[in-house]
Design an enzyme around this catalytic site. Structure first.
Site, mmCIF file in Angstrom:
data_model
loop_
_atom_site.group_PDB
_atom_site.id
_atom_site.type_symbol
_atom_site.label_atom_id
_atom_site.label_comp_id
_atom_site.label_asym_id
_atom_site.label_seq_id
_atom_site.Cartn_x
_atom_site.Cartn_y
_atom_site.Cartn_z
ATOM 1 N N HIS A 160 0.819 -1.222 0.000
ATOM 2 C CA HIS A 160 0.000 0.000 0.000
ATOM 3 C C HIS A 160 0.851 1.270 0.000
ATOM 4 O O HIS A 160 0.307 2.370 -0.074
ATOM 5 C CB HIS A 160 -0.948 0.021 1.202
ATOM 6 C CG HIS A 160 -1.964 -1.075 1.189
ATOM 7 N ND1 HIS A 160 -2.786 -1.309 0.105
ATOM 8 C CD2 HIS A 160 -2.296 -2.022 2.110
ATOM 9 C CE1 HIS A 160 -3.570 -2.344 0.362
ATOM 10 N NE2 HIS A 160 -3.294 -2.804 1.566
ATOM 11 N N ASP A 194 -2.367 -10.615 -2.359
ATOM 12 C CA ASP A 194 -2.970 -10.164 -1.111
ATOM 13 C C ASP A 194 -4.448 -9.856 -1.381
ATOM 14 O O ASP A 194 -4.832 -9.539 -2.511
ATOM 15 C CB ASP A 194 -2.241 -8.904 -0.627
ATOM 16 C CG ASP A 194 -2.725 -8.417 0.732
ATOM 17 O OD1 ASP A 194 -2.100 -8.797 1.742
ATOM 18 O OD2 ASP A 194 -3.732 -7.672 0.788
ATOM 19 N N HIS A 196 -6.114 -7.327 -0.584
ATOM 20 C CA HIS A 196 -6.332 -5.909 -0.911
ATOM 21 C C HIS A 196 -5.544 -5.515 -2.152
ATOM 22 O O HIS A 196 -4.437 -5.991 -2.373
ATOM 23 C CB HIS A 196 -5.899 -5.030 0.263
ATOM 24 C CG HIS A 196 -6.572 -5.381 1.555
ATOM 25 N ND1 HIS A 196 -5.976 -6.195 2.499
ATOM 26 C CD2 HIS A 196 -7.787 -5.047 2.036
ATOM 27 C CE1 HIS A 196 -6.805 -6.337 3.523
ATOM 28 N NE2 HIS A 196 -7.910 -5.653 3.266
ATOM 29 N N ASP A 283 -4.680 -12.943 3.621
ATOM 30 C CA ASP A 283 -5.967 -12.363 4.031
ATOM 31 C C ASP A 283 -7.068 -12.687 3.026
ATOM 32 O O ASP A 283 -8.220 -12.272 3.197
ATOM 33 C CB ASP A 283 -5.869 -10.852 4.311
ATOM 34 C CG ASP A 283 -4.990 -10.097 3.334
ATOM 35 O OD1 ASP A 283 -4.547 -10.686 2.325
ATOM 36 O OD2 ASP A 283 -4.744 -8.894 3.571
HETATM 37 C C1 SP5 Z 1 -1.186 -5.222 3.940
HETATM 38 C C2 SP5 Z 1 -2.655 -5.248 4.236
HETATM 39 O O1 SP5 Z 1 -3.268 -6.301 4.157
HETATM 40 N N1 SP5 Z 1 -3.216 -4.095 4.615
HETATM 41 C C3 SP5 Z 1 -4.614 -4.005 4.883
HETATM 42 C C4 SP5 Z 1 -4.959 -2.641 5.362
HETATM 43 C C5 SP5 Z 1 -6.437 -2.415 5.529
HETATM 44 N N2 SP5 Z 1 -6.900 -2.866 6.756
HETATM 45 C C6 SP5 Z 1 -8.183 -2.544 7.247
HETATM 46 C C7 SP5 Z 1 -9.264 -2.203 6.273
HETATM 47 C C8 SP5 Z 1 -10.593 -2.288 6.982
HETATM 48 C C9 SP5 Z 1 -11.709 -1.635 6.219
HETATM 49 N N3 SP5 Z 1 -12.960 -1.751 6.915
HETATM 50 C C10 SP5 Z 1 -13.509 -3.071 7.041
HETATM 51 C C11 SP5 Z 1 -14.862 -3.028 7.700
HETATM 52 C C12 SP5 Z 1 -15.155 -4.354 8.384
HETATM 53 N N4 SP5 Z 1 -15.743 -4.134 9.662
HETATM 54 ZN ZN ZN Z 2 -4.204 -7.190 2.608
#
Ligand code: SP5
Ligand code: ZN
Length: 340
Positions: A160, A194, A196, A283
């Protein structure tokens, strides 16, 4: 055949305890135990051998990927924290069009380079981020020396983080730094699995025709990072077709995931790169606290085997994966499938 595993102890002192999620505090998902669990299993299973620790990444290499101002901020901001405070959480974010005004500030606004609140800065964060980048560089170095594969157990993760922004548990883009180093061999492909979208990696290589970025991820229409990762993002004016986003719906399980992956791998094969960097996150696994796919540990063996079919020098760089009790199974399965 065993895979060399690169690990550093420096990550463990970077350990924020909380993150904000929709206005609530919850435990910080990127905890040190993630790495310990994967390291222990990969070594105990006999799939991996100790591949050593991080390289010192030269400043010239860091600045090939990141803006020196971002590096300066990350290296020094936590040093001016008041006693009693452990982590800086940004609350004021710089709109990119206003970035030229940053130079006027004597003190850094905490959100100057952050795009979210998921990557707080503590006293040990910079050292951990540098060591994490150094693991990816050390893995790339093994491939440059002619070894077929390596696995950099990076933490904090990196995909990210862009040239001049960071967030999502990431500070320096480990994968991009490794890919940059591997460009000494020729064209490089980055496969981001990943959950994301790797918005930082995409933006770093957006206009770089010598790097193909392929990402499978939760559809940003309703998933983090929301503003990036759509299928119509295909590369900059100098690199059309160098970016392939394969967004998938929440609830995606093994079979449709593997068929989308094959499409990404076909694109990589057509690009004929000299090396492959895999941004590996678990994840995508069932019931991950941060993701909404449903891959089972056994599915990662099929992912690893499919990647191995490319027959490319391959560096795995750890990104996310937060369901602690599943991480060792997922990592063992991925590496086992890759080596089989
Ligand atoms: C490297 C990596 O996997 N980073 C992930 C970063 C984002 N993490 C949290 C995102 C959460 C967004 N909201 C989710 C709502 C569920 N309750
Ligand atoms: Zn991730």
């Amino acid at each position: 055949m065993k895979i060399p595993l690169l690990v550093s102890p420096h990550h463990s002192a970077h350990a924020p305890t909380v993150e904000f999620d929709q206005g609530c505090l919850r435990p910080y998902a990127d905890c040190p135990e993630r790495i310990e669990r994967m390291r222990a299993r990969l070594l105990e299973s006999g799939l991996a051998l100790d591949g050593g620790g991080p390289l010192d990444v030269p400043l010239a290499e860091l600045t090939a990927v990141h803006d020196p101002a971002l590096l300066d901020f990350l290296a020094h901001r936590a040093g001016s924290m008041p006693a009693g405070q452990d982590y800086v959480y940004p609350e004021i974010f710089a709109v990119r069009s206003a970035m030229s005004r940053l130079a006027r500030h004597r003190d850094w606004p905490d959100g100057a380079y952050a795009f979210d609140s998921y990557a707080p800065l503590g006293r040990a964060t910079w050292a951990a981020a540098l060591a994490s980048a150094g693991l990816a560089a050390a893995g790339a170095e093994r491939l440059l020396r002619g070894e077929p594969c390596a696995y950099a157990l990076c933490r904090p993760p990196g995909h990210h983080a862009g040239a001049d922004f960071y967030g999502g548990y990431c500070y320096l883009n480990n994968t991009a730094l490794a890919a940059y180093r591997l460009m000494a061999l020729g064209r490089v492909a980055v496969l981001d699995i990943d959950y994301h979208h790797g918005n930082g990696t995409q933006s770093i290589f957006w206009d770089e025709p010598r790097v193909l970025f392929v990402s499978l991820h939760g559809d940003p229409a309703d998933e983090y990072p929301y503003y990036c990762g759509f299928a119509d993002e295909t590369g900059g004016p100098d690199a059309p077709g160098s970016n392939l986003n394969l967004p998938l719906a929440a609830g995606t399980h093994g079979a449709p995931y593997l068929s989308a992956l094959q499409g990404g791998l076909d694109a990589i094969a057509a690009f004929a790169p000299a090396a492959l960097v895999v941004s590996a996150g678990f994840d995508t696994g069932e019931d991950d606290p941060v993701g909404r796919f449903k891959l089972l540990p056994a599915d990662y063996a099929a992912v690893g085997a499919a990647i191995a079919q490319l027959r490319l020098p391959t560096l795995f760089v750890q990104e996310g994966g937060y369901r602690l009790e599943r991480l060792a199974d997922c990592a063992q399965s991925l590496v086992g499938g890759f080596l089989s």
